[in-house]
Design an enzyme around this catalytic site. Sequence first.
Site, PDB file in Angstrom:
ATOM      1  N   SER A 102     -35.232  24.052  41.671  1.00 20.93           N
ATOM      2  CA  SER A 102     -36.216  23.768  40.625  1.00 20.93           C
ATOM      3  C   SER A 102     -36.568  25.012  39.826  1.00 20.93           C
ATOM      4  O   SER A 102     -36.827  26.068  40.397  1.00 20.93           O
ATOM      5  CB  SER A 102     -37.524  23.269  41.257  1.00 20.93           C
ATOM      6  OG  SER A 102     -37.276  22.367  42.283  1.00 20.93           O
TER       7      SER A 102
ATOM      8  N   HIS B 187     -32.822  15.389  36.514  1.00 26.07           N
ATOM      9  CA  HIS B 187     -32.167  16.280  37.480  1.00 26.07           C
ATOM     10  C   HIS B 187     -30.696  15.955  37.660  1.00 26.07           C
ATOM     11  O   HIS B 187     -30.108  16.248  38.692  1.00 26.07           O
ATOM     12  CB  HIS B 187     -32.868  16.197  38.846  1.00 26.07           C
ATOM     13  CG  HIS B 187     -34.077  17.060  38.918  1.00 26.07           C
ATOM     14  ND1 HIS B 187     -35.180  16.836  38.139  1.00 26.07           N
ATOM     15  CD2 HIS B 187     -34.361  18.155  39.665  1.00 26.07           C
ATOM     16  CE1 HIS B 187     -36.088  17.751  38.416  1.00 26.07           C
ATOM     17  NE2 HIS B 187     -35.623  18.558  39.333  1.00 26.07           N
TER      18      HIS B 187
ATOM     19  N   HIS C  37     -31.150  15.568  47.041  1.00 30.78           N
ATOM     20  CA  HIS C  37     -31.966  15.864  48.225  1.00 30.78           C
ATOM     21  C   HIS C  37     -31.901  14.716  49.226  1.00 30.78           C
ATOM     22  O   HIS C  37     -31.717  13.557  48.829  1.00 30.78           O
ATOM     23  CB  HIS C  37     -33.435  16.067  47.822  1.00 30.78           C
ATOM     24  CG  HIS C  37     -33.661  17.240  46.930  1.00 30.78           C
ATOM     25  ND1 HIS C  37     -33.531  17.166  45.561  1.00 30.78           N
ATOM     26  CD2 HIS C  37     -34.005  18.524  47.210  1.00 30.78           C
ATOM     27  CE1 HIS C  37     -33.786  18.359  45.036  1.00 30.78           C
ATOM     28  NE2 HIS C  37     -34.075  19.201  46.012  1.00 30.78           N
TER      29      HIS C  37
ATOM     30  N   TYR D 148     -34.320  13.342  50.725  1.00 30.12           N
ATOM     31  CA  TYR D 148     -35.399  12.364  50.552  1.00 30.12           C
ATOM     32  C   TYR D 148     -35.072  11.304  49.514  1.00 30.12           C
ATOM     33  O   TYR D 148     -35.777  10.305  49.386  1.00 30.12           O
ATOM     34  CB  TYR D 148     -36.737  13.052  50.232  1.00 30.12           C
ATOM     35  CG  TYR D 148     -36.735  13.922  48.989  1.00 30.12           C
ATOM     36  CD1 TYR D 148     -36.728  13.374  47.716  1.00 30.12           C
ATOM     37  CD2 TYR D 148     -36.763  15.311  49.111  1.00 30.12           C
ATOM     38  CE1 TYR D 148     -36.729  14.178  46.583  1.00 30.12           C
ATOM     39  CE2 TYR D 148     -36.761  16.125  47.986  1.00 30.12           C
ATOM     40  CZ  TYR D 148     -36.742  15.554  46.732  1.00 30.12           C
ATOM     41  OH  TYR D 148     -36.734  16.349  45.618  1.00 30.12           O
ATOM     42  N   GLU D 149     -33.979  11.505  48.783  1.00 31.34           N
ATOM     43  CA  GLU D 149     -33.565  10.473  47.824  1.00 31.34           C
ATOM     44  C   GLU D 149     -32.829   9.332  48.539  1.00 31.34           C
ATOM     45  O   GLU D 149     -32.494   8.327  47.919  1.00 31.34           O
ATOM     46  CB  GLU D 149     -32.663  11.082  46.751  1.00 31.34           C
ATOM     47  CG  GLU D 149     -33.398  12.093  45.873  1.00 31.34           C
ATOM     48  CD  GLU D 149     -32.470  12.787  44.892  1.00 31.34           C
ATOM     49  OE1 GLU D 149     -32.100  12.164  43.891  1.00 31.34           O
ATOM     50  OE2 GLU D 149     -32.095  13.950  45.139  1.00 31.34           O
TER      51      GLU D 149
ATOM     52  N   ALA E 208     -37.302  26.188  46.160  1.00 29.00           N
ATOM     53  CA  ALA E 208     -38.746  26.423  46.228  1.00 29.00           C
ATOM     54  C   ALA E 208     -39.170  26.119  47.657  1.00 29.00           C
ATOM     55  O   ALA E 208     -38.633  25.206  48.281  1.00 29.00           O
ATOM     56  CB  ALA E 208     -39.468  25.494  45.273  1.00 29.00           C
TER      57      ALA E 208
ATOM     58  N   MET F 100     -37.291  21.408  51.431  1.00 25.98           N
ATOM     59  CA  MET F 100     -36.563  20.137  51.584  1.00 25.98           C
ATOM     60  C   MET F 100     -35.111  20.214  51.119  1.00 25.98           C
ATOM     61  O   MET F 100     -34.519  19.191  50.763  1.00 25.98           O
ATOM     62  CB  MET F 100     -37.288  19.038  50.798  1.00 25.98           C
ATOM     63  CG  MET F 100     -38.760  18.883  51.140  1.00 25.98           C
ATOM     64  SD  MET F 100     -39.576  17.715  50.045  1.00 25.98           S
ATOM     65  CE  MET F 100     -41.317  18.075  50.388  1.00 25.98           C
ATOM     66  N   SER F 101     -34.529  21.412  51.111  1.00 28.21           N
ATOM     67  CA  SER F 101     -33.153  21.521  50.580  1.00 28.21           C
ATOM     68  C   SER F 101     -32.401  22.648  51.274  1.00 28.21           C
ATOM     69  O   SER F 101     -32.782  23.099  52.353  1.00 28.21           O
ATOM     70  CB  SER F 101     -33.208  21.788  49.070  1.00 28.21           C
ATOM     71  OG  SER F 101     -33.714  23.084  48.813  1.00 28.21           O
TER      72      SER F 101
ATOM     73  N   ASN G 288     -45.948  28.000  46.908  1.00 24.84           N
ATOM     74  CA  ASN G 288     -47.319  27.639  47.331  1.00 24.84           C
ATOM     75  C   ASN G 288     -47.511  28.111  48.756  1.00 24.84           C
ATOM     76  O   ASN G 288     -46.543  28.310  49.490  1.00 24.84           O
ATOM     77  CB  ASN G 288     -47.497  26.114  47.270  1.00 24.84           C
ATOM     78  CG  ASN G 288     -46.442  25.381  48.095  1.00 24.84           C
ATOM     79  OD1 ASN G 288     -45.289  25.239  47.652  1.00 24.84           O
ATOM     80  ND2 ASN G 288     -46.801  24.951  49.272  1.00 24.84           N
TER      81      ASN G 288
ATOM     82  N   HIS H 145     -46.779  18.988  43.199  1.00 22.56           N
ATOM     83  CA  HIS H 145     -45.452  19.314  42.665  1.00 22.56           C
ATOM     84  C   HIS H 145     -45.589  20.165  41.398  1.00 22.56           C
ATOM     85  O   HIS H 145     -44.762  21.047  41.140  1.00 22.56           O
ATOM     86  CB  HIS H 145     -44.695  18.012  42.382  1.00 22.56           C
ATOM     87  CG  HIS H 145     -43.276  18.209  41.955  1.00 22.56           C
ATOM     88  ND1 HIS H 145     -42.365  18.967  42.675  1.00 22.56           N
ATOM     89  CD2 HIS H 145     -42.587  17.750  40.874  1.00 22.56           C
ATOM     90  CE1 HIS H 145     -41.200  18.972  42.047  1.00 22.56           C
ATOM     91  NE2 HIS H 145     -41.312  18.240  40.957  1.00 22.56           N
TER      92      HIS H 145
HETATM   93  N1  HPA Z   1     -43.314  22.068  51.812  1.00 20.76           N
HETATM   94  C1  HPA Z   1     -42.083  21.519  51.698  1.00 20.76           C
HETATM   95  N2  HPA Z   1     -41.291  21.710  50.654  1.00 20.76           N
HETATM   96  C2  HPA Z   1     -41.754  22.501  49.667  1.00 20.76           C
HETATM   97  C3  HPA Z   1     -43.030  23.097  49.720  1.00 20.76           C
HETATM   98  C4  HPA Z   1     -43.851  22.869  50.853  1.00 20.76           C
HETATM   99  O1  HPA Z   1     -44.979  23.360  50.966  1.00 20.76           O
HETATM  100  N3  HPA Z   1     -43.168  23.818  48.575  1.00 20.76           N
HETATM  101  C5  HPA Z   1     -42.014  23.659  47.867  1.00 20.76           C
HETATM  102  N4  HPA Z   1     -41.160  22.862  48.518  1.00 20.76           N
END
Ligand code: HPA
Length: 278
Positions: A32, A63, A85, A87-88, A115, A213-214, A237, A249
Site C-alpha cells: 500500500s 488494486h 491478500h 483475506y480476499e 504496512a 496481513m501480507s 500505526n 485503514h
Molecule cells: N495489524 C495488521 N495488519 C496491519 C496493521 C495492524 O495493526 N497495520 C497495517 N497492517
Amino acid sequence: MSLEVEEVARAGVARIQATGAGRPDVALILGSGLGHIADRVENAIRVPASDMPGYPPSTVEGHEGVFVMGRIEGVSVAVLSGRIHGYEGHSPPVLGIPARILCALGPKTLMLTNAAGGIVEDFRPGDLMLISDHLNLTTRSPLQGVNVDEWGPRFPDMTEVYSADLRAQARTEAATLGLGLREGVYAWVPGPQYETPAEIRMLRTLGADAVGMSTVPEATIASHMGLSVLAVSVISNQAAGMSGKRLSHDEVLAACATAGQKLGELLVRLVASFRTGG
Ligand code: HPA
C-alpha cells in the site's frame, strides 16, 4: 488445485516473456502507498494481471495487479504493483501465484514492502522496519498442494528467509541516506480485521515486533525457489491497544503515503547497488 496453479503461473511467465522483456535482476512487490516506485521504472513494459489467463482477481477496487518490466538505475527489474491478500479468500496455493510468476522470470533477489502495526513499545507510525524473520500464524502455506520439483524442494529450509547480506546492505544504504531503520520479526495474521489488544499482547509474548496481513506468502515462495529476500515494513500505526486510539485503514494509508517516499529512496538505492554487484 496445484496443477492448475502451476499452469496459471506458467501462463503468466509466458505472457511477460512474450513482450520481449528479458530476465530481471531484481523483482519487487509493492505494498500500500508504494506504487509510485513502479513509476521509477524506465522503458517500462506494463502487463496487467488481467491479461494473464486464470490470474486471481483482486477483490479490492483500485488494486488490480500490474507487472512492470524495465530498468531502475540501469538495473533490470520486474515490479508487481497491487498484490492479492489471503483475506480476499484466495486459497493458499493461489496466493503464491504472483510471486511464482515474478520468481520464475529468473531474478536472484526479491524485495517486498508492506504496512504493519508496530508491537514494540517505541515503534512509531512512519518508522521503517527491516524484516529479520517471520511468524506464520495463519496455518496456511502457499506451498500446500503438489510440489513442483523444478521450482524447489518439498520441504524447504526456512533458516534464513530474509538474507542477512541484503539486510546489511540495506542498513548501509539507509545510513547514507540518513534514514533510521528498525529491525524485527513480522507476524503474518489472516485479517481482514485488525487484532484485539489481547491478541497483540499474545503476539508480543510470541516474539513478534510488527504484525500484518501480507508478505509471508511471497517470501515463502521466493525462499522455496532459492531467491534472496529483502522485506521492509512501513510501521503505519501502533498495534491495537497501544496508543489509546482505534485503528483505521485511512491512518494506515496516510502513514504509507508519507513514509513511502523515504522507503522508495531506500529501495532505489538498493536496486542501484546491484549494478556494480555491490
Ligand atoms: N495489524 C495488521 N495488519 C496491519 C496493521 C495492524 O495493526 N497495520 C497495517 N497492517
